[in-house]
Design an enzyme around this catalytic site. Structure first.
Site, short mmCIF file in Angstrom:
data_model
loop_
_atom_site.label_atom_id
_atom_site.label_comp_id
_atom_site.label_asym_id
_atom_site.label_seq_id
_atom_site.Cartn_x
_atom_site.Cartn_y
_atom_site.Cartn_z
N GLU A 1 57.23 27.13 94.61
CA GLU A 1 57.06 28.02 95.76
C GLU A 1 56.09 29.17 95.54
O GLU A 1 56.30 30.26 96.10
CB GLU A 1 58.42 28.60 96.16
CG GLU A 1 59.09 29.50 95.12
CD GLU A 1 59.96 28.81 94.10
OE1 GLU A 1 60.76 29.49 93.45
OE2 GLU A 1 59.84 27.57 93.96
N GLU B 1 60.22 24.55 99.94
CA GLU B 1 59.29 25.51 99.36
C GLU B 1 58.89 26.58 100.37
O GLU B 1 58.70 27.75 100.01
CB GLU B 1 58.04 24.79 98.83
CG GLU B 1 58.33 23.67 97.83
CD GLU B 1 59.25 24.07 96.70
OE1 GLU B 1 59.27 25.26 96.31
OE2 GLU B 1 59.99 23.19 96.20
N TYR C 1 71.41 25.05 93.03
CA TYR C 1 70.83 24.57 94.28
C TYR C 1 71.89 24.18 95.30
O TYR C 1 71.93 24.70 96.42
CB TYR C 1 69.93 23.37 94.01
CG TYR C 1 68.64 23.66 93.31
CD1 TYR C 1 67.43 23.64 93.99
CD2 TYR C 1 68.59 23.94 91.95
CE1 TYR C 1 66.22 23.88 93.34
CE2 TYR C 1 67.40 24.19 91.29
CZ TYR C 1 66.21 24.16 92.00
OH TYR C 1 65.03 24.42 91.36
N HIS D 1 61.48 29.24 100.56
CA HIS D 1 61.39 30.20 99.45
C HIS D 1 60.56 31.43 99.83
O HIS D 1 60.66 32.47 99.16
CB HIS D 1 60.74 29.54 98.23
CG HIS D 1 61.72 28.97 97.27
ND1 HIS D 1 62.73 29.70 96.68
CD2 HIS D 1 61.85 27.71 96.77
CE1 HIS D 1 63.42 28.94 95.86
NE2 HIS D 1 62.91 27.72 95.89
N GLY E 1 58.07 20.49 93.98
CA GLY E 1 57.29 21.59 94.54
C GLY E 1 57.60 22.87 93.80
O GLY E 1 58.65 23.00 93.16
N GLU F 1 67.88 29.70 94.76
CA GLU F 1 67.90 28.29 95.14
C GLU F 1 69.01 27.91 96.12
O GLU F 1 68.81 27.07 96.99
CB GLU F 1 67.98 27.42 93.89
CG GLU F 1 66.76 27.54 93.00
CD GLU F 1 65.47 27.09 93.68
OE1 GLU F 1 65.51 26.50 94.77
OE2 GLU F 1 64.39 27.34 93.09
N PRO G 1 55.55 18.74 86.93
CA PRO G 1 56.93 18.38 86.59
C PRO G 1 57.97 18.57 87.69
O PRO G 1 59.12 18.20 87.49
CB PRO G 1 57.23 19.29 85.40
CG PRO G 1 56.35 20.47 85.59
CD PRO G 1 55.09 19.96 86.22
N ARG H 1 57.33 13.99 87.12
CA ARG H 1 58.33 14.78 87.83
C ARG H 1 59.69 14.64 87.17
O ARG H 1 60.25 13.55 87.08
CB ARG H 1 58.38 14.36 89.30
CG ARG H 1 59.23 15.26 90.18
CD ARG H 1 59.09 14.85 91.63
NE ARG H 1 60.07 15.53 92.46
CZ ARG H 1 60.28 15.25 93.75
NH1 ARG H 1 59.54 14.34 94.35
NH2 ARG H 1 61.21 15.91 94.43
N GLN I 1 57.42 29.37 86.06
CA GLN I 1 58.88 29.50 86.11
C GLN I 1 59.51 28.65 84.99
O GLN I 1 59.10 27.51 84.79
CB GLN I 1 59.39 29.02 87.47
CG GLN I 1 60.83 29.40 87.75
CD GLN I 1 61.31 28.85 89.10
OE1 GLN I 1 61.13 27.67 89.40
NE2 GLN I 1 61.91 29.69 89.92
#
Length: 626
Positions: free
Chosen positions: A295, A320, A405, A323, A293, A342, A290, A578, A165
């Site tokens: 999905e 996740e 989100y 999702h 989570g 999201e 990175p 992350r 993604q």
């Protein structure tokens, strides 16, 4: 005889003698002409599209390369004689057509775009059903992270995983890389016998002697959800249809942390219908991953920063899992519609947490989220605070902000408040059922919302303002938390030197992760270093092992010049990849009024960049350019 289209595409690809700006204009024109539906894909999906993909993959850790064959079973609805795929930073060795008796065919790779790569244009007979692309990845393949043993928990074996993604699957598989095209896939994967391979598909639960594994994903998914991980992995079942993979050194810890996984699945099904993917597993990757989570269907990829020992960050797993309905079952048609994935998922995640842990906990999480949304609103361009974005000539990753989100989730929470939970739940359950294994645009959702919730219940709602206008509408639901208000008052008292005897009784385990985050966020910007040291001496925020708390503490410390955290912060930045933590910390260091902070940021990234996934490394290097 080659088709007129194929000849034209060859000619466009040949035009390399013009100026950079002219090249860019031609590339954009080519991209838009080939695919009117998705500006981030070259694929001519309205003419011909992949129905099923079979992968043959040889994973080579000696040179960090995947050698592969992508066998596309096509649906040629219009009988065209050119199929267009997306590729970026991979080597195409040859292209054939047919099954069994294959025949080589002509192909052309068009001009490269730094964001979306290039079109792979394949000449075909209009009756051809199978297109086979032989290829290998390169050291510039952005989707794959190849880790040395030193970057793993066990320190003995290397590790590899993918992150597709938004538009990075095309960097390890030549594919029609648009979320609007859902496909089934299968794979035969060869790895060294010391390793276990897992994918977003049916998975083995133990190693075999051959190192050869077969995978099937029978439900149609978009290309960005095709995923792979290879390493020294062990599996632990956590319920009738769920479990966790990790390196053996972490398996007991992971099993404890995610013990409520089956309960989460049960709660989600109770809310919005059956889980449609059969099995739900989590694989805990090394720290360079990175994101918190990802999905990937049947197999969520997770970052070990979720492992706190107190299960305080399991809401990421709830996210996740959610999702599996929003995003995987019903998918955004383009990356400009990303909020459909999201926003729904953050809303659903919160409902799972409420179902399992109560409204008080869910409200705490929602308030913390809104605080993060407010931070984002202050930093980004107003035009990017719309839910429906314009990403023309921009990376789709620019749309992956708290707007999609959290503003998206608050839009749905506000709708729920107006319509009533019972009616809203009925609407969402029908929404997931009606659009199962399909893609949806924002405009299609607005029409569906109007026809199935607003009109039948005579609800007047400012949908267009929420989706197409910047900022947060005035009718946004306001969520409060008494527990957070209490710790925020504690923070004010500590900063003002009040109730010191009361504060000295606190231990870090007395409050949840989110409560301590609220405490740190409420400490004033002008708090003195002496007070920060007093708090740190008592509660040990700078090295507590909880990434959420440490990140908040480091941000405040940079702002106030509390340099005692620097060794711990550097260790943290060297270990974790992350982005949720890296981006704000590097931004704060880079924007600091202290020159030593700017120099520290450059020093750390030089040490750490080899530990980061390409997504993270590129992002941080961009931050430090400014």
């Amino acid at each position: 005889m080659k088709s007129t289209l194929f000849t034209l595409l060859c000619f466009i690809a040949f035009l390399t003698s013009c100026s950079p700006s002219e090249k860019q204009e031609q590339n954009i024109a080519e991209k838009r002409r080939l695919n009117d539906g998705d500006i981030h894909s070259y694929a001519n999906l309205d003419e011909i599209h992949t129905k099923h993909l079979h992968l043959e993959l040889d994973v080579n850790f000696d040179n960090n390369t995947i050698y592969g064959v992508a066998r596309h079973q096509m649906v040629n609805e219009k009988g065209v004689d050119t199929a267009v795929f997306d590729v970026k930073n991979i080597v195409i060795q040859k292209v054939t057509t047919g099954q069994g008796k294959e025949k080589e065919t002509d192909y052309v790779i068009g001009q490269d775009d730094p964001i979306i790569g290039a079109p792979l244009m394949v000449a075909i007979d209009s009756t051809v059903e199978f297109i086979n692309i032989y290829y290998s990845t390169t050291d510039k393949t952005e989707a794959l992270d190849w880790l040395t043993p030193e970057l793993t928990e066990g320190k003995k074996y290397p590790f590899m995983y993918s992150q597709g993604q938004t538009v990075l699957t095309r960097t390890w598989i030549p594919i029609q890389d648009s979320p609007s095209n859902r496909i089934t896939y299968s794979a035969d994967v060869k790895v060294p016998k010391e390793f276990l391979a897992v994918m977003s598909a049916t998975n083995p639960t133990s190693k075999n002697e051959t190192g050869e594994y077969h995978f099937e994903m029978k439900q149609p998914i978009p290309a960005y959800l095709i995923a792979i991980a290879v390493g020294n992995l062990e599996y632990r079942s956590l319920g009738k249809n769920c479990g966790v993979y990790s390196e053996p050194e972490l398996i007991d810890t992971c099993a404890y942390e995610f013990a409520d996984l089956q309960k989460m699945i049960n709660a989600a099904e109770k809310l919005y219908g059956d889980y449609r993917w059969e099995q739900y597993d989590v694989v805990v990757l090394p720290y360079s991953f990175p994101f918190g989570g990802m999905e990937n269907p049947r197999l969520t990829f997770a970052n070990p920063t979720l492992i706190t020992g107190d299960r305080s960050l399991v809401s990421v797993i709830a996210h996740e899992l959610a999702h599996s309905w929003s995003g995987n079952l019903v998918t955004n048609a383009s990356w400009e519609d990303f909020w459909l994935n999201e926003g729904f998922t953050v809303y659903f995640e919160n409902r799972i947490m409420e179902e399992l842990y109560g409204k008080e906990v869910a409200d705490i999480l929602a308030v913390i989220e809104f605080q993060e949304l407010e931070r984002t609103l202050k930093k980004i361009d107003q035009q990017d605070t719309k839910l429906k974005l314009n990403l023309t000539d921009r990376s789709p990753d620019e749309g992956m902000t708290d707007i999609a989100y959290i503003k998206g989730a608050y839009f749905l929470r506000t709708l729920e408040q107006v319509a009533g939970r019972k009616k809203f739940d009925k609407f969402l359950k029908k929404y997931f059922s009606d659009h199962a294994f399909k893609t949806l645009s924002t405009e299609e959702f607005v029409t569906y919302l109007d026809h199935h919730l607003l009109q039948p219940n005579k609800i007047d709602f400012n949908t267009d303002e929420w989706i197409y206008e910047p900022g947060i509408p005035e009718n946004c639901i306001h969520i409060t938390s008494g527990r957070l208000e209490k710790v925020e008052k504690l923070a004010e008292d500590v900063a003002n030197g009040k109730n010191s005897s009361k504060f000295k009784k606190y231990k870090r385990d007395d409050l949840t992760t989110q409560e301590w985050m609220a405490f740190i966020r409420k400490l004033p910007a002008d708090i003195d270093v002496k007070t920060l040291k007093m708090i740190d001496d008592q509660l040990g925020f700078k090295n507590c092992g909880n990434s959420e708390i440490m990140c908040e503490w480091y941000l405040l410390a940079i702002e106030r010049g509390y340099t005692l955290v620097r060794p711990n912060m550097e260790k943290f930045l060297l270990k974790t990849g992350r982005l949720k933590y890296l981006e704000p910390i590097y931004e704060e260091l880079n924007n600091s009024r202290y020159q030593s902070d700017k120099e520290l940021a450059k020093k750390i990234i030089e040490k750490a960049k080899g530990n980061y996934h390409p997504i993270a490394r590129i992002s941080i290097e961009e931050i430090l350019k400014s």
